[in-house]
Each structure stands twice: as structure tokens, then as C-alpha cells.
Design a protein around this motif. Sequence first.
Motif, short mmCIF file in Angstrom:
data_model
loop_
_atom_site.label_atom_id
_atom_site.label_comp_id
_atom_site.label_asym_id
_atom_site.label_seq_id
_atom_site.Cartn_x
_atom_site.Cartn_y
_atom_site.Cartn_z
N PHE A 32 1.25 -0.93 0.09
CA PHE A 32 0.14 0.19 0.08
C PHE A 32 0.51 1.04 -0.30
O PHE A 32 0.75 2.25 -0.79
CB PHE A 32 -0.76 0.53 0.91
N PHE A 33 2.03 1.83 0.80
CA PHE A 33 2.70 2.55 0.77
C PHE A 33 3.68 1.75 -0.07
O PHE A 33 4.62 3.73 -0.37
CB PHE A 33 3.59 2.66 2.11
N GLY A 34 4.04 1.34 -0.63
CA GLY A 34 5.28 0.92 -1.21
C GLY A 34 6.45 0.74 -1.53
O GLY A 34 6.66 0.96 -0.06
N GLY A 45 -4.33 8.76 -12.51
CA GLY A 45 -5.14 10.61 -12.75
C GLY A 45 -5.67 10.33 -11.28
O GLY A 45 -5.97 11.74 -11.21
N TYR A 46 -6.02 9.01 -10.78
CA TYR A 46 -7.31 9.03 -9.56
C TYR A 46 -5.86 10.61 -8.82
O TYR A 46 -6.76 11.01 -7.88
CB TYR A 46 -7.35 8.54 -8.85
N CYS A 47 -4.74 9.99 -8.09
CA CYS A 47 -4.35 11.20 -6.91
C CYS A 47 -3.66 12.18 -7.05
O CYS A 47 -4.38 13.25 -6.28
CB CYS A 47 -2.64 10.14 -6.65
N THR A 48 -3.90 12.52 -8.84
CA THR A 48 -3.31 13.67 -9.15
C THR A 48 -4.44 14.77 -8.84
O THR A 48 -4.58 15.74 -8.62
CB THR A 48 -3.48 13.92 -11.27
N GLU A 49 -5.85 13.82 -9.12
CA GLU A 49 -6.82 15.05 -9.12
C GLU A 49 -7.08 14.76 -7.39
O GLU A 49 -6.74 16.22 -6.82
CB GLU A 49 -8.37 14.55 -9.41
N ALA A 104 6.89 8.13 -9.92
CA ALA A 104 5.34 8.39 -9.67
C ALA A 104 4.89 9.25 -9.06
O ALA A 104 3.69 10.19 -9.31
CB ALA A 104 4.85 7.22 -9.92
N SER A 105 5.31 9.19 -7.86
CA SER A 105 4.84 10.71 -6.74
C SER A 105 5.04 12.02 -7.27
O SER A 105 4.78 12.83 -7.62
CB SER A 105 5.25 10.03 -5.24
N GLN A 106 6.61 12.49 -7.70
CA GLN A 106 6.57 13.39 -8.15
C GLN A 106 6.54 13.71 -9.13
O GLN A 106 6.03 15.23 -9.61
CB GLN A 106 8.13 13.11 -8.51
C1 LIG Z 1 2.79 7.77 -6.16
C2 LIG Z 1 0.93 7.75 -6.09
C3 LIG Z 1 0.13 7.66 -5.00
C4 LIG Z 1 0.62 7.81 -7.80
O1 LIG Z 1 -0.89 7.67 -7.93
P1 LIG Z 1 -1.67 7.75 -9.31
O2 LIG Z 1 -2.59 7.42 -8.88
O3 LIG Z 1 -0.74 6.50 -9.80
O4 LIG Z 1 -1.10 8.95 -10.09
P2 LIG Z 1 -1.74 9.59 -11.15
O5 LIG Z 1 -2.53 8.56 -11.94
O6 LIG Z 1 -2.31 10.60 -11.07
O7 LIG Z 1 -0.44 9.63 -11.34
C5 LIG Z 1 0.83 9.09 -12.01
C6 LIG Z 1 2.06 9.91 -13.06
O8 LIG Z 1 3.36 9.08 -12.61
C7 LIG Z 1 3.59 8.83 -13.65
N1 LIG Z 1 4.65 7.17 -14.04
C8 LIG Z 1 3.57 6.53 -12.53
N2 LIG Z 1 4.95 5.52 -12.77
C9 LIG Z 1 6.14 5.94 -13.13
C10 LIG Z 1 7.04 5.62 -13.34
N3 LIG Z 1 7.73 4.74 -12.57
N4 LIG Z 1 8.55 6.76 -13.70
C11 LIG Z 1 7.62 7.78 -14.29
N5 LIG Z 1 6.71 8.18 -14.95
C12 LIG Z 1 5.89 7.53 -13.65
C13 LIG Z 1 2.09 7.84 -14.44
O9 LIG Z 1 2.66 7.68 -15.82
C14 LIG Z 1 0.97 9.32 -13.76
O10 LIG Z 1 1.31 10.60 -15.02
P3 LIG Z 1 1.15 10.47 -16.88
O11 LIG Z 1 -0.65 10.97 -16.10
O12 LIG Z 1 1.62 11.87 -17.22
O13 LIG Z 1 1.12 9.39 -17.81
C15 LIG Z 1 0.37 6.38 -6.22
O14 LIG Z 1 1.57 5.29 -7.83
C16 LIG Z 1 1.00 5.37 -4.68
O15 LIG Z 1 0.83 4.79 -3.79
N6 LIG Z 1 2.82 5.34 -4.66
C17 LIG Z 1 2.92 4.01 -3.58
C18 LIG Z 1 2.95 5.18 -1.76
C19 LIG Z 1 3.24 6.33 -2.55
O16 LIG Z 1 4.41 6.25 -3.09
N7 LIG Z 1 3.33 7.10 -2.37
C20 LIG Z 1 3.62 8.69 -1.77
C21 LIG Z 1 4.31 9.17 -1.24
S1 LIG Z 1 5.50 10.56 -1.27
#
Ligand SMILES: CC(C)(COP(=O)(O)OP(=O)(O)OC[C@H]1O[C@@H](n2cnc3c(N)ncnc32)[C@H](O)[C@@H]1OP(=O)(O)O)[C@@H](O)C(=O)NCCC(=O)NCCS
Length: 179
Positions: free
Chosen positions: A29-31, A98-102, A130-132
Amino acid sequence: MLEGKTVHLRVLEKDDLPLFAEWINRPEFFGEYNPLRQISKTEIEKDFDKSTLEQTGFIIEKKDGSKIGYICHFILVHPAGKLLEIGYSLVPSERGKGYCTEAVRIMVDYLFLSRGMMRIQACTDTRNLASQKVLEKAGFKKEGTMRKYLFSRGEARDACLYSILREEWKEPRVLTRTT
Ligand SMILES: CC(C)(COP(=O)(O)OP(=O)(O)OC[C@H]1O[C@@H](n2cnc3c(N)ncnc32)[C@H](O)[C@@H]1OP(=O)(O)O)[C@@H](O)C(=O)NCCC(=O)NCCS
């Protein structure tokens, strides 16, 4: 309830705690970029009872009501003042849509509309691309790298500090001033 187009944010309630405990005790969940932690339901309940306006968790729900993740804001106390920070996580099956971005956009709107803070920050492992990406799409700017800032999975890790300033935000992107 904070309404977006594809998701809404609902304040975490006591009834959500069993699901929340299940999520946060699952390493995926936290990855891989967040500290591994195991927390008992009792500790989670105690933490929940301590929640204040300064520290609130929200469940991210899709429009059909399914619960797909968690986003929170909290205060870090610094000698020069208080820093408002956010954190978030989605269940693995709902990532990349795209859910987290929203959810982050909604949270930023909510915090700037409801508080007088000048900035909101977030911090993420330098390898957590992905978070960045989420932060950049939501208007955050990278301020720099904090070396060996996080301890996770047996090693000290570098983290990026991101922030968005009130003057960069300007206007709500998802919520409205009359929300
Ligand atoms: C980080 C996290 C919250 C992102 O949530 P999400 O809903 O997948 O995010 P989104 O779909 O809104 O956007 C993710 C973007 O990152 C991109 N991405 C995903 N994995 C990637 C990777 N390994 N390298 C580069 N970009 C990546 C996606 O393509 C997307 O960009 P796009 O819309 O331009 O295609 C989710 O991956 C997660 O829950 N990770 C585990 C917990 C975590 O790391 N939390 C953050 C703590 S700081």
C-alpha cells in the motif's frame, strides 16, 4: 465532502479504521519508497482520536463510492513557524489512472481556500517518480534534495522537497470559491 470530477475526498471516520488498518499494514500500500510499518488497530484508533484540524486524513473515493486510497495533511513544527505538508497513497490496482493527481489538486484547493498558509509542501523519495509526477501535475515545484532524509528498508534515502506557493496556485483548479 470535497467533490472532484473522478474522485472525492471524505474525512476519515471511525468506521473506516478497519479498512485503513488493513491498507497500512500491507507493505504494497505504501510501496517500496516509504518506510515499512506495522501498526496495531489500537494505535490507529489512538492516533485517530488525536486528530485535529491541523492533522486530518481523508479517504479517496471514486464516484461509485469505492474506497481507493488515503490522503492527509499535517503540520510540521519548525522553529521559524509551522509547515503544512501532505501525504497520499493509493491501492495498487487503482494507480496510473490519474486519481491521485486529482486528489492532490482537490487537497491543495481545499487547504488554500480554508487556511491562511502561504505554502503547502510534500516530500518524496528521489526514486519515487510517480509521486513526483503527481506533484508536478498538481502545480508543485521541486525545491531541492534532502540528503539521507528518510530511513526506509534498512537504508538512509535521499528525498525531494516539493512545494506550491499561494501565489502560484492563484485560483482553485477543481473546487470553487463557493464550494
Ligand atoms: C504515488 C502514487 C500515489 C501515484 O498515484 P496515481 O494515482 O498512480 O498517480 P496518477 O495516475 O495521478 O499519476 C501518476 C503519473 O506518474 C507516472 N508514472 C507512474 N510510474 C512512473 C515511473 N516509474 N516513472 C515515471 N513516471 C511514472 C504516470 O504515467 C502518471 O503520469 P501521466 O499522467 O503523465 O501518465 C501511487 O503510485 C502510490 O500510491 N504509490 C505508493 C505510495 C506512495 O509512494 N505515496 C507517495 C508518498 S510521497
